[in-house]
Design a protein around this motif. Structure first.
Motif, PDB file in Angstrom:
ATOM      1  N   SER A 194      92.604  68.828  18.930  1.00  0.00           N
ATOM      2  CA  SER A 194      93.509  68.211  19.906  1.00  0.00           C
ATOM      3  C   SER A 194      92.797  67.226  20.836  1.00  0.00           C
ATOM      4  N   LYS A 195      91.501  67.393  21.045  1.00  0.00           N
ATOM      5  CA  LYS A 195      90.778  66.465  21.926  1.00  0.00           C
ATOM      6  C   LYS A 195      90.798  65.049  21.366  1.00  0.00           C
ATOM      7  N   MET A 196      90.876  64.932  20.048  1.00  0.00           N
ATOM      8  CA  MET A 196      90.847  63.613  19.413  1.00  0.00           C
ATOM      9  C   MET A 196      92.245  63.021  19.228  1.00  0.00           C
ATOM     10  N   TYR A 197      93.286  63.838  19.352  1.00  0.00           N
ATOM     11  CA  TYR A 197      94.652  63.340  19.195  1.00  0.00           C
ATOM     12  C   TYR A 197      95.129  62.703  20.500  1.00  0.00           C
ATOM     13  N   HIS A 198      96.151  61.870  20.384  1.00  0.00           N
ATOM     14  CA  HIS A 198      96.614  61.071  21.514  1.00  0.00           C
ATOM     15  C   HIS A 198      98.015  61.470  21.969  1.00  0.00           C
ATOM     16  N   VAL A 199      98.298  61.138  23.220  1.00  0.00           N
ATOM     17  CA  VAL A 199      99.674  61.145  23.711  1.00  0.00           C
ATOM     18  C   VAL A 199     100.217  59.746  23.424  1.00  0.00           C
ATOM     19  N   GLU A 200     101.159  59.674  22.509  1.00  0.00           N
ATOM     20  CA  GLU A 200     101.737  58.392  22.098  1.00  0.00           C
ATOM     21  C   GLU A 200     103.044  58.165  22.854  1.00  0.00           C
ATOM     22  N   HIS A 201     103.225  56.938  23.295  1.00  0.00           N
ATOM     23  CA  HIS A 201     104.466  56.552  23.974  1.00  0.00           C
ATOM     24  C   HIS A 201     105.338  55.824  22.956  1.00  0.00           C
ATOM     25  N   PHE A 202     106.435  56.458  22.570  1.00  0.00           N
ATOM     26  CA  PHE A 202     107.300  55.886  21.534  1.00  0.00           C
ATOM     27  C   PHE A 202     107.726  54.474  21.934  1.00  0.00           C
ATOM     28  N   ASP A 211     110.653  62.829  26.978  1.00  0.00           N
ATOM     29  CA  ASP A 211     111.473  62.443  25.826  1.00  0.00           C
ATOM     30  C   ASP A 211     110.883  61.246  25.072  1.00  0.00           C
ATOM     31  N   ASN A 212     109.995  60.506  25.718  1.00  0.00           N
ATOM     32  CA  ASN A 212     109.395  59.312  25.126  1.00  0.00           C
ATOM     33  C   ASN A 212     107.993  59.584  24.562  1.00  0.00           C
ATOM     34  N   LEU A 213     107.500  60.812  24.740  1.00  0.00           N
ATOM     35  CA  LEU A 213     106.128  61.121  24.346  1.00  0.00           C
ATOM     36  C   LEU A 213     106.064  61.807  22.986  1.00  0.00           C
ATOM     37  N   LEU A 214     104.994  61.510  22.263  1.00  0.00           N
ATOM     38  CA  LEU A 214     104.747  62.102  20.952  1.00  0.00           C
ATOM     39  C   LEU A 214     103.283  62.533  20.881  1.00  0.00           C
ATOM     40  N   TYR A 215     103.005  63.492  20.026  1.00  0.00           N
ATOM     41  CA  TYR A 215     101.636  63.897  19.716  1.00  0.00           C
ATOM     42  C   TYR A 215     101.245  63.109  18.480  1.00  0.00           C
ATOM     43  N   SER A 216     100.161  62.365  18.566  1.00  0.00           N
ATOM     44  CA  SER A 216      99.848  61.427  17.480  1.00  0.00           C
ATOM     45  C   SER A 216      98.369  61.437  17.126  1.00  0.00           C
ATOM     46  N   CYS A 217      98.102  61.263  15.830  1.00  0.00           N
ATOM     47  CA  CYS A 217      96.722  61.078  15.401  1.00  0.00           C
ATOM     48  C   CYS A 217      96.272  59.700  15.880  1.00  0.00           C
ATOM     49  N   PRO A 218      94.959  59.508  16.050  1.00  0.00           N
ATOM     50  CA  PRO A 218      94.498  58.196  16.519  1.00  0.00           C
ATOM     51  C   PRO A 218      94.820  57.058  15.556  1.00  0.00           C
ATOM     52  N   PHE A 219      94.929  57.363  14.256  1.00  0.00           N
ATOM     53  CA  PHE A 219      95.207  56.308  13.273  1.00  0.00           C
ATOM     54  C   PHE A 219      96.605  55.730  13.474  1.00  0.00           C
TER      55      PHE A 219
END
Length: 199
Positions: free
Chosen positions: A48-56, A70-78
């Motif tokens: 999880s340290k390497m994963y990002h909080v993505e803003h849709f 509601d706009n946030l996602l858990y995302s891989c860095p790629f």
């Protein structure tokens, strides 16, 4: 096959926490430690340290949504770096214009645009799916390898449990032990391919 085995469900709505760290703790659970877009398990990218909080809807364009759950996602860095601040409109609520844009991976509609082949590779079904496929770089072999690593790992756990169950009942386990060894070889081969792909 579906690109995502389970559609994630956000457990909160609106703005509750005003740091990425606080939101990330909840996103990890809501997204079952998997990328919202490609479904890669975070353990294959350093956890999880390497994963990002993505803003849709990108925070650069819509700063008011920076901490809206509601706009946030858990995302891989790629996927996160590939998507960056791309957005097809000037409105946060218009996420697709024509054949360009992004479908919220927390919606059932996401699986209408992208699927998996039996070999685990991802392919697109629609023009919007094609746009996401190329913009998110879902063609990367790592997604196929991680999918197969997870699939074999799950089967290994099931076979091991069945071996233990049969041993407790004094039943024969020769065939299962042979299958377990074969699965270990397959897992190792995918694992090797995964790290060869990274190099």
């Amino acid at each position: 096959m579906k690109i995502k085995q389970n559609i994630p469900s956000r457990s909160y709505s609106g703005i509750r926490w005003t740091t990425n760290k606080s939101n990330k703790k909840r996103l990890i659970i809501d997204f079952d430690k998997k990328c919202a877009y490609c479904d890669d398990a975070d353990k294959y990218a350093g956890g999880s340290k390497m994963y990002h909080v993505e803003h849709f809807a990108p925070k650069e364009k819509f700063p008011e949504l920076k901490f809206t759950y509601d706009n946030l996602l858990y995302s891989c860095p790629f996927c996160n770096i590939s998507k960056s601040n791309k957005w097809p409109s000037e409105s946060s609520s218009i996420n697709v214009v024509g054949n360009n844009g992004f479908v919220d991976p927390c919606s059932d509609e996401y699986n209408n645009h992208l699927k998996r082949n039996p070999d685990g590779s991802i392919f697109y079904l629609t023009p919007v799916g094609e746009y996401m496929y190329y913009e998110l770089k879902l063609y990367l072999q790592r997604h196929q390898l991680i999918y197969n690593l997870e699939r074999v790992h799950k089967k290994l756990k099931e076979v091991k449990q069945e071996i233990e169950n049969r041993k407790r009942l004094n039943k024969t386990v020769d065939n299962l032990e042979s299958l377990y060894k074969d699965l270990c070889v397959v897992f190792y081969e995918y694992y090797n391919d995964f790290f060869d792909e990274i190099d």
